[in-house]
Motif scaffolding. Sequence first.
Motif, PDB file in Angstrom:
ATOM      1  N   UNK A 132     -20.286  -2.991 -14.737  1.00 53.61           N
ATOM      2  CA  UNK A 132     -19.338  -2.272 -15.596  1.00 53.61           C
ATOM      3  C   UNK A 132     -19.849  -0.839 -15.786  1.00 53.61           C
ATOM      4  N   UNK A 133     -19.757  -0.015 -14.743  1.00 56.26           N
ATOM      5  CA  UNK A 133     -20.344   1.329 -14.784  1.00 56.26           C
ATOM      6  C   UNK A 133     -19.752   2.237 -15.855  1.00 56.26           C
ATOM      7  N   UNK A 134     -18.558   1.913 -16.351  1.00 53.28           N
ATOM      8  CA  UNK A 134     -17.929   2.751 -17.369  1.00 53.28           C
ATOM      9  C   UNK A 134     -18.507   2.495 -18.760  1.00 53.28           C
ATOM     10  N   UNK A 144     -13.557  -6.142 -11.000  1.00 52.12           N
ATOM     11  CA  UNK A 144     -12.734  -5.193 -10.247  1.00 52.12           C
ATOM     12  C   UNK A 144     -12.269  -4.118 -11.214  1.00 52.12           C
ATOM     13  N   UNK A 145     -12.557  -2.865 -10.908  1.00 45.98           N
ATOM     14  CA  UNK A 145     -12.232  -1.786 -11.828  1.00 45.98           C
ATOM     15  C   UNK A 145     -10.760  -1.401 -11.708  1.00 45.98           C
ATOM     16  N   UNK A 183      -6.001 -10.665 -19.399  1.00 51.57           N
ATOM     17  CA  UNK A 183      -7.096 -11.323 -18.699  1.00 51.57           C
ATOM     18  C   UNK A 183      -8.457 -10.921 -19.233  1.00 51.57           C
ATOM     19  N   UNK A 184      -9.471 -11.587 -18.722  1.00 46.15           N
ATOM     20  CA  UNK A 184     -10.853 -11.288 -19.093  1.00 46.15           C
ATOM     21  C   UNK A 184     -11.212  -9.891 -18.611  1.00 46.15           C
ATOM     22  N   UNK A 188      -1.417  -9.148 -11.442  1.00 43.87           N
ATOM     23  CA  UNK A 188      -2.008 -10.217 -10.637  1.00 43.87           C
ATOM     24  C   UNK A 188      -2.462  -9.666  -9.290  1.00 43.87           C
ATOM     25  N   UNK A 189      -3.724  -9.896  -8.901  1.00 48.16           N
ATOM     26  CA  UNK A 189      -4.185  -9.416  -7.587  1.00 48.16           C
ATOM     27  C   UNK A 189      -3.264  -9.905  -6.472  1.00 48.16           C
TER      28      UNK A 189
END
Length: 313
Positions: A111-113, A183-184, A226-227, A267-268
Motif C-alpha cells: 500500500x505505497x500510498x 490492486x491500486x 470491497x476490502x 468488478x475486475x
Amino acid sequence: MAGPMLWPSGEPWPRCQLPHMVEIERPATAEDLELFRRGDEEVARLADRLSALPPEPGSRGMPAATAAQLLRMLASASANRPRTTVRTSAMAVPPKPVPMVPVVQLRAADIPHARFPEGTDLLQILWCPHWHNAVPGMDEHHRGPAPMVCWRDSTKLTHHATPPDGAGTDGRSVLSTCVISPEQITDYPDTEALPDPLQERLEDWHDSLGPDPGFDYRNDLAAAPGLKAGGWPYWPHGPRPVGCACGADRDLLLSIPNGERGTPSWTPLEDQTRAVEGGEEFHHPTGFHGARDAVHIFSCRQDPAHPVQIYVE
C-alpha cells in the motif's frame, strides 16, 4: 488476511479485557415468568385459530390442523419446562482475557500510498471479535469489535505467531484466512461527503448525460466497495466525524465490508462472469458478517501512530 503474523520473539499474543457482549445465565424473575406465561398463552391461542380453519383441498402446505397440533405440543413442552434461570446477553467483563484475532497484515510495498510511522514497514490489525459498546479512544457511540493496530519493522521480526487454540468464537467478526493481491485504483468521496454546491453540480452533470447513462457517480465512481486500504469510505447514513484528538484529520486506513458485492464497474474484468454466477464463497471471501455494510478504520493523517477511530456501518 486472518493468518499467521510476523511477531516479535517473546511478545505475548494480545488479549482483550474490555467488557463485551456475552451470554449469561441468571435467575428468572417474576417478570420473566410472566412473559413466559403470556408467550405460552399466545401460542395456544394461535393453535386454536389454526385448528378452526377449514381444510384447503389441493394445498401443498402443512395442513392447519397439523400446524395447530405442533404448536400445542410446543406450548405444552414450554409450559412444563423448569424455568428457574434465563439465558440472555449482556455487557460484562469476560471471566478471562479474550485472545485477539488477526484481521490483516500489509507491507508498505503493498500500500505505497499509506503513511507509515518512521522506522516501520509493516501494518498489522487485530481485534477482539466480540461486540463492544465502549472502547477507550473510540467514538462514544462505538458498537463493534475492539481493534488493535501495530506498526512494526519487519526486519526485527523473527517468527510467525497465531492466536491460541480456541480464539475467535464470534463467527461474524472472525475472518477466513486468505491471501490478498492488492490492486491500486482511484475512487472519489461519497456523495454525502461532498459540499452541497458540488452535489448540485454532480446532479446537473448526471442529468446532462441523458435518461439512462448506464452509470452514476455514487455507485460507479465514488467510495469503491470491497476490502480496501485507503481511498474513501462509503457512508450509508451520512459522514461521521473522523478528526484525531491532536486536531489533525484522519484518513481511511482499512475498510472491511460485509461482502464484495458492487456494481460491475468495480468488478475486475477477469471476475465479471464469476460475479454473476458466484455464490457465497465468491461474494464473501473473507467470511466477515460483523456489520450491515462495513467496518471502517481511520488513522491520523499527521501521525498514524496515534489511536485509530473505528466505525461500524
